[in-house]
Write a protein that holds these residues in place. Structure first.
Motif, PDB file in Angstrom:
ATOM      1  N   MET A   1     -11.766   1.303  13.692  1.00 31.96           N
ATOM      2  CA  MET A   1     -12.089   2.684  13.585  1.00 31.96           C
ATOM      3  C   MET A   1     -11.207   3.395  12.648  1.00 31.96           C
ATOM      4  O   MET A   1     -10.080   3.222  12.867  1.00 31.96           O
ATOM      5  N   PRO A   2     -11.779   4.026  11.848  1.00 32.16           N
ATOM      6  CA  PRO A   2     -10.944   4.777  10.788  1.00 32.16           C
ATOM      7  C   PRO A   2      -9.974   5.855  11.224  1.00 32.16           C
ATOM      8  O   PRO A   2     -10.245   6.518  12.420  1.00 32.16           O
ATOM      9  N   ALA A   3      -9.021   6.230  10.728  1.00 31.31           N
ATOM     10  CA  ALA A   3      -8.025   7.075  11.117  1.00 31.31           C
ATOM     11  C   ALA A   3      -8.471   8.385  11.007  1.00 31.31           C
ATOM     12  O   ALA A   3      -9.110   8.665  10.022  1.00 31.31           O
ATOM     13  N   LEU A   4      -8.013   9.330  11.680  1.00 28.17           N
ATOM     14  CA  LEU A   4      -8.746  10.745  11.550  1.00 28.17           C
ATOM     15  C   LEU A   4      -7.769  11.151  10.456  1.00 28.17           C
ATOM     16  O   LEU A   4      -6.779  11.194  10.104  1.00 28.17           O
ATOM     17  N   PRO A   5      -8.438  12.068   9.619  1.00 25.91           N
ATOM     18  CA  PRO A   5      -7.905  12.726   8.400  1.00 25.91           C
ATOM     19  C   PRO A   5      -7.033  13.659   8.494  1.00 25.91           C
ATOM     20  O   PRO A   5      -6.248  14.289   7.860  1.00 25.91           O
ATOM     21  N   VAL A   6      -7.116  14.466   9.768  1.00 23.37           N
ATOM     22  CA  VAL A   6      -6.623  15.713  10.267  1.00 23.37           C
ATOM     23  C   VAL A   6      -5.134  15.625  10.251  1.00 23.37           C
ATOM     24  O   VAL A   6      -4.378  16.832  10.230  1.00 23.37           O
ATOM     25  N   SER A   7      -4.514  14.496  10.291  1.00 30.05           N
ATOM     26  CA  SER A   7      -2.952  14.332  10.455  1.00 30.05           C
ATOM     27  C   SER A   7      -2.566  14.026   9.204  1.00 30.05           C
ATOM     28  O   SER A   7      -1.351  13.530   9.166  1.00 30.05           O
ATOM     29  N   ALA A   8      -3.210  14.120   8.088  1.00 29.65           N
ATOM     30  CA  ALA A   8      -2.725  13.764   6.742  1.00 29.65           C
ATOM     31  C   ALA A   8      -1.889  14.954   6.241  1.00 29.65           C
ATOM     32  O   ALA A   8      -1.318  15.794   6.923  1.00 29.65           O
ATOM     33  N   ASP A   9      -1.181  14.516   4.833  1.00 33.04           N
ATOM     34  CA  ASP A   9      -0.296  15.466   4.175  1.00 33.04           C
ATOM     35  C   ASP A   9      -0.863  17.223   4.399  1.00 33.04           C
ATOM     36  O   ASP A   9       0.030  17.923   3.828  1.00 33.04           O
ATOM     37  N   ARG A  10      -2.143  17.603   4.446  1.00 29.70           N
ATOM     38  CA  ARG A  10      -2.432  18.857   4.395  1.00 29.70           C
ATOM     39  C   ARG A  10      -1.933  19.583   5.510  1.00 29.70           C
ATOM     40  O   ARG A  10      -2.053  20.738   5.586  1.00 29.70           O
ATOM     41  N   SER A  11      -1.473  18.975   6.469  1.00 29.13           N
ATOM     42  CA  SER A  11      -0.939  19.736   7.870  1.00 29.13           C
ATOM     43  C   SER A  11       0.134  20.378   7.342  1.00 29.13           C
ATOM     44  O   SER A  11       1.285  20.009   6.818  1.00 29.13           O
ATOM     45  N   ARG A  13       2.659  21.476   9.316  1.00 23.79           N
ATOM     46  CA  ARG A  13       3.683  21.180  10.344  1.00 23.79           C
ATOM     47  C   ARG A  13       4.085  19.814  10.431  1.00 23.79           C
ATOM     48  O   ARG A  13       3.853  19.399  11.725  1.00 23.79           O
ATOM     49  N   PRO A  14       4.637  18.994   9.556  1.00 21.78           N
ATOM     50  CA  PRO A  14       4.948  17.550   9.706  1.00 21.78           C
ATOM     51  C   PRO A  14       5.888  17.487  10.688  1.00 21.78           C
ATOM     52  O   PRO A  14       5.777  16.546  11.221  1.00 21.78           O
ATOM     53  N   TRP A  15       6.809  18.315  11.121  1.00 24.73           N
ATOM     54  CA  TRP A  15       7.614  18.048  11.945  1.00 24.73           C
ATOM     55  C   TRP A  15       6.904  17.983  13.216  1.00 24.73           C
ATOM     56  O   TRP A  15       7.636  17.287  14.210  1.00 24.73           O
ATOM     57  N   ALA A  16       6.159  18.763  13.478  1.00 22.15           N
ATOM     58  CA  ALA A  16       5.276  18.850  14.951  1.00 22.15           C
ATOM     59  C   ALA A  16       4.749  17.540  15.218  1.00 22.15           C
ATOM     60  O   ALA A  16       4.701  16.935  16.222  1.00 22.15           O
ATOM     61  N   GLY A  74       0.813  20.633  15.083  1.00 24.59           N
ATOM     62  CA  GLY A  74       0.987  20.003  13.858  1.00 24.59           C
ATOM     63  C   GLY A  74      -0.305  20.163  12.987  1.00 24.59           C
ATOM     64  O   GLY A  74      -0.250  19.615  11.911  1.00 24.59           O
ATOM     65  N   GLN A  75      -1.499  20.505  13.615  1.00 29.48           N
ATOM     66  CA  GLN A  75      -2.965  20.465  12.611  1.00 29.48           C
ATOM     67  C   GLN A  75      -3.071  21.906  12.073  1.00 29.48           C
ATOM     68  O   GLN A  75      -2.730  22.920  12.724  1.00 29.48           O
ATOM     69  N   ARG A  76      -3.691  21.864  10.893  1.00 32.48           N
ATOM     70  CA  ARG A  76      -4.026  23.152  10.053  1.00 32.48           C
ATOM     71  C   ARG A  76      -5.220  23.898  10.938  1.00 32.48           C
ATOM     72  O   ARG A  76      -5.248  24.936  11.150  1.00 32.48           O
ATOM     73  N   HIS A  77      -6.022  22.989  11.494  1.00 35.43           N
ATOM     74  CA  HIS A  77      -7.168  23.410  12.489  1.00 35.43           C
ATOM     75  C   HIS A  77      -7.263  22.726  13.608  1.00 35.43           C
ATOM     76  O   HIS A  77      -8.143  21.762  13.946  1.00 35.43           O
ATOM     77  N   PRO A  78      -6.492  23.110  14.721  1.00 36.00           N
ATOM     78  CA  PRO A  78      -6.472  22.860  15.982  1.00 36.00           C
ATOM     79  C   PRO A  78      -7.923  22.271  16.678  1.00 36.00           C
ATOM     80  O   PRO A  78      -8.255  21.182  17.140  1.00 36.00           O
ATOM     81  N   LEU A  79      -8.896  23.566  16.542  1.00 37.45           N
ATOM     82  CA  LEU A  79     -10.214  23.190  17.120  1.00 37.45           C
ATOM     83  C   LEU A  79     -10.863  22.209  16.283  1.00 37.45           C
ATOM     84  O   LEU A  79     -11.763  21.403  17.004  1.00 37.45           O
ATOM     85  N   ARG A  80     -10.856  22.088  15.280  1.00 39.34           N
ATOM     86  CA  ARG A  80     -11.680  21.138  14.231  1.00 39.34           C
ATOM     87  C   ARG A  80     -11.084  19.639  14.729  1.00 39.34           C
ATOM     88  O   ARG A  80     -11.856  18.986  14.700  1.00 39.34           O
ATOM     89  N   TYR A  81      -9.785  19.590  14.746  1.00 35.25           N
ATOM     90  CA  TYR A  81      -9.049  18.275  15.151  1.00 35.25           C
ATOM     91  C   TYR A  81      -9.527  17.817  16.698  1.00 35.25           C
ATOM     92  O   TYR A  81      -9.954  16.895  16.596  1.00 35.25           O
ATOM     93  N   ALA A  82      -9.629  18.871  17.501  1.00 33.83           N
ATOM     94  CA  ALA A  82     -10.099  18.306  19.015  1.00 33.83           C
ATOM     95  C   ALA A  82     -11.779  18.170  18.757  1.00 33.83           C
ATOM     96  O   ALA A  82     -12.022  17.105  19.573  1.00 33.83           O
ATOM     97  N   ARG A  83     -12.356  18.755  18.002  1.00 26.35           N
ATOM     98  CA  ARG A  83     -13.899  18.245  17.802  1.00 26.35           C
ATOM     99  C   ARG A  83     -14.036  17.038  17.156  1.00 26.35           C
ATOM    100  O   ARG A  83     -14.743  16.108  17.640  1.00 26.35           O
ATOM    101  N   SER A  84     -13.163  16.724  16.139  1.00 29.10           N
ATOM    102  CA  SER A  84     -13.145  15.568  15.445  1.00 29.10           C
ATOM    103  C   SER A  84     -12.810  14.286  16.575  1.00 29.10           C
ATOM    104  O   SER A  84     -13.314  13.253  16.476  1.00 29.10           O
ATOM    105  N   LEU A  85     -11.797  14.830  17.387  1.00 25.41           N
ATOM    106  CA  LEU A  85     -11.364  13.692  18.517  1.00 25.41           C
ATOM    107  C   LEU A  85     -12.534  13.245  19.368  1.00 25.41           C
ATOM    108  O   LEU A  85     -12.769  12.246  19.444  1.00 25.41           O
TER     109      LEU A  85
END
Length: 433
Positions: A1-11, A13-16, A74-85
Motif C-alpha cells: 500500500m503506497p505511503a500517503l503523500p500528505v506527510s512529505a516535505d510540504r508540511s 510543521r515537521p516538528w509536529a 503537522g499537515q498543511r491541509h488536515p481535512l484533506r489528510y483525513a479524507r485521504s486516510l
C-alpha cells in the motif's frame, strides 16, 4: 500500500510529525508494558468506581490521542489528510462511524462509562492510520521492541510461578485476588497474558517476522508454550496447542510429499525439540502445571458463568434486549443470576450493555476494521483472526476496558505484515488461510 503523500516535505510543521511519531511509539509500547496491575500498584484508581475521571484512562490512550493530534497539526491541509486516510482505509472509516455512534448511544441513552469504548480500540486505530508514514527503521524498532517485551513477559511469568512472587500485586477493581497463584507478569491479568502470548506464539509458528532466525524462533516458541501453561488461560492454551499441532502436521505432510524445506529450521527443530520436551517434563514433575491442570478440573465456576449468562435473555423483555437495559437493572440481574463479576462473553456483554441493535452495527464495523489488518497481512492471518475471535468470545475483552485488541492489532501490523513476507521470498506465497 503506497505511503500517503500528505506527510512529505510540504508540511509546514515537521516538528509536529516528529512528535506524532514519538508519542505513537510510546503509546504502542505502553499498551504492552503498563498493565492494570501496574497502575493500581502506583495508586491510580484506574479500574475502581471512585477516583478522578482522568485516572480512568490508560497512559497509552493519552499518548495515542496526542499522536493523532500532532499528526493532524503537522499537515498543511488536515481535512484533506483525513479524507485521504479514510479513502485508503474504507474498513476503518466504516468502523469509525459505528464507533462514534456507539459512543454517542452509550453516553446519551445508556449512560454507561465511555472509557471502555474509547481505549479498547484507540491505540490500534492510531497505529493503523500512521503505519504508512512510519519509516522502515521505526517499524523495525517496533518489531524488535515487541519481541523483547513479550519474551521478557513470558520469562517473568515463569519466574513468578517458580518463586511464588509477583512483579505487581494481583488485584481487580482495587481488591487483591486471593487463592489464585497464576502469574501476572508485565501484561497483567492472567487471561490477558495467555491471550496475547498465544497470539505471539501463533505469529511465530505461522511464519511471522521472517527476519527471526530458526534457533531463536524455536526457543521463543518453547518459552511461550511454557508460559501459556503457567498463565492458566485454558482457551488460549488449548487453541494454541491445536493450531501449532496442525501447522506441524501440515508442514510434515508437505515434507513427505517432497516440498523444499529450510535446512536450518529443520536442524534447529531436531536439536531444540528434545530439549523443549525435557524442559516441559521437568517443569511438570516439579509441579509447575498443577494449577493449570486443576483449573481444567475445577475452574471456580468460570465455565458455568458463561452458561448462566444465556439465562439473562429470559430476565429482560424484548425491548431491553434490543436497545439495552438500564445499567442498574443489568447489575441487579447479574447478581441474581450469580455472575456479579461480569459476563465472560464479549458478544453477550455488548448486547446487554448497548442492546442487540447497536451491537449488530458495531460488530459489522469491527469486522470491517479487521479486514484492514487482514489485507495488509501475510499468509496465515485468517488463522490468527479466528484465534482472536474465539478468545474474545470466552472473555469480556471487548466489552470492558482492555488492551487486548490493541495488542493483537499491533502484532499483526509489525510482525505479520505483508511487506516482511515480500522481503523474504522463501517465506512468501499461498493464500491467507
Amino acid at each position: 500500500m503506497p505511503a500517503l503523500p500528505v506527510s512529505a516535505d510540504r508540511s509546514p510543521r515537521p516538528w509536529a510529525l516528529t512528535l506524532a511519531t514519538i508519542t505513537l511509539v510510546a503509546a504502542m509500547l505502553a499498551c504492552f508494558a503498563i498493565s492494570t496491575m501496574a497502575l493500581s500498584a502506583v495508586g491510580l484508581k484506574y479500574d475502581v468506581a471512585e477516583g478522578p475521571a482522568w485516572e480512568k484512562l490508560h497512559p497509552a490512550t493519552y499518548l495515542a490521542t496526542l499522536a493523532i493530534a500532532f499528526r493532524f497539526l503537522g499537515q498543511r491541509h488536515p481535512l484533506r489528510y483525513a479524507r485521504s486516510l479514510l479513502q485508503q482505509l474504507p474498513g476503518a472509516a466504516f468502523f469509525l462511524a459505528m464507533w462514534v455512534s456507539l459512543a454517542a448511544y452509550s453516553v446519551l441513552v445508556q449512560q454507561t462509562p465511555l472509557s471502555a469504548i474509547i481505549e479498547t480500540y484507540l491505540v490500534a486505530l492510531a497505529a493503523l492510520f500512521a503505519y504508512d508514514d512510519l519509516s522502515p527503521a521505526m517499524r523495525d524498532f517496533m518489531r524488535k521492541a515487541l519481541h523483547v517485551i513479550l519474551v521478557v513477559n513470558a520469562a517473568v511469568g515463569v519466574l513468578e510461578l517458580v518463586t511464588q512472587t509477583r512483579l505487581f500485586p494481583y488485584a481487580i477493581a482495587g481488591l487483591p485476588v486471593p487463592g489464585d497463584d497464576r502469574p501476572t507478569a508485565i501484561l497483567g491479568h492472567p487471561l490477558m497474558n495467555a491471550s496475547t502470548t498465544g497470539a505471539y506464539l501463533l505469529c511465530l509458528c505461522l511464519g511471522g517476522d521472517p527476519q527471526l532466525g530458526p534457533r531463536r524462533r524455536v526457543a521463543i516458541i518453547g518459552l511461550c508454550l511454557l508460559a501459556l501453561a503457567v498463565f492458566g488461560g485454558r482457551t488460549a492454551l488449548v487453541l494454541s496447542s491445536l493450531i501449532v499441532g496442525g501447522v506441524l502436521a501440515f508442514k510434515f505432510a508437505f515434507f513427505l510429499l517432497g516440498a523444499r524445506v529450510d535446512l536450518g529450521r529443520v536442524l534447529a527443530g531436531l536439536i531444540l525439540t528434545p530439549l523443549l520436551l525435557l524442559a516441559v517434563a521437568g517443569a511438570a514433575s516439579a509441579g509447575m502445571f498443577d494449577n493449570t491442570i486443576a483449573r481444567f478440573v475445577d475452574d471456580s465456576g468460570s465455565a458455568q458463568s458463561r452458561v448462566v449468562a444465556l439465562q439473562l435473555f429470559n430476565m429482560f423483555d424484548t425491548s431491553d434486549v434490543l436497545f439495552g437495559p438500564r445499567l442498574d437493572l443489568l447489575i441487579s440481574n447479574l447478581g441474581m443470576a450469580g455472575i456479579p463479576i461480569g459476563i465472560e462473553n464479549t458478544w453477550i456483554a455488548l448486547i446487554f450493555l448497548y442492546g442487540a441493535w447497536m451491537t449488530l452495527f458495531f460488530v459489522i464495523g469491527l469486522i470491517a476494521l479487521l479486514f484492514e489488518y487482514w489485507r495488509r497481512a501475510r499468509p496465515g492471518v485468517s488463522v490468527l483472526l479466528i484465534y482472536f475471535l474465539i478468545i474474545v468470545s470466552s472473555m469480556n475483552g471487548l466489552s470492558t476496558k482492555s488492551m487486548i485488541f490493541n495488542q493483537f492489532s499491533l502484532l499483526l501490523l509489525f510482525m505479520f505484515n505483508k511487506e516482511s513476507a515480500a522481503r523474504m521470498a522463501p517465506e512468501a506465497g499461498g493464500d491467507r488461510d
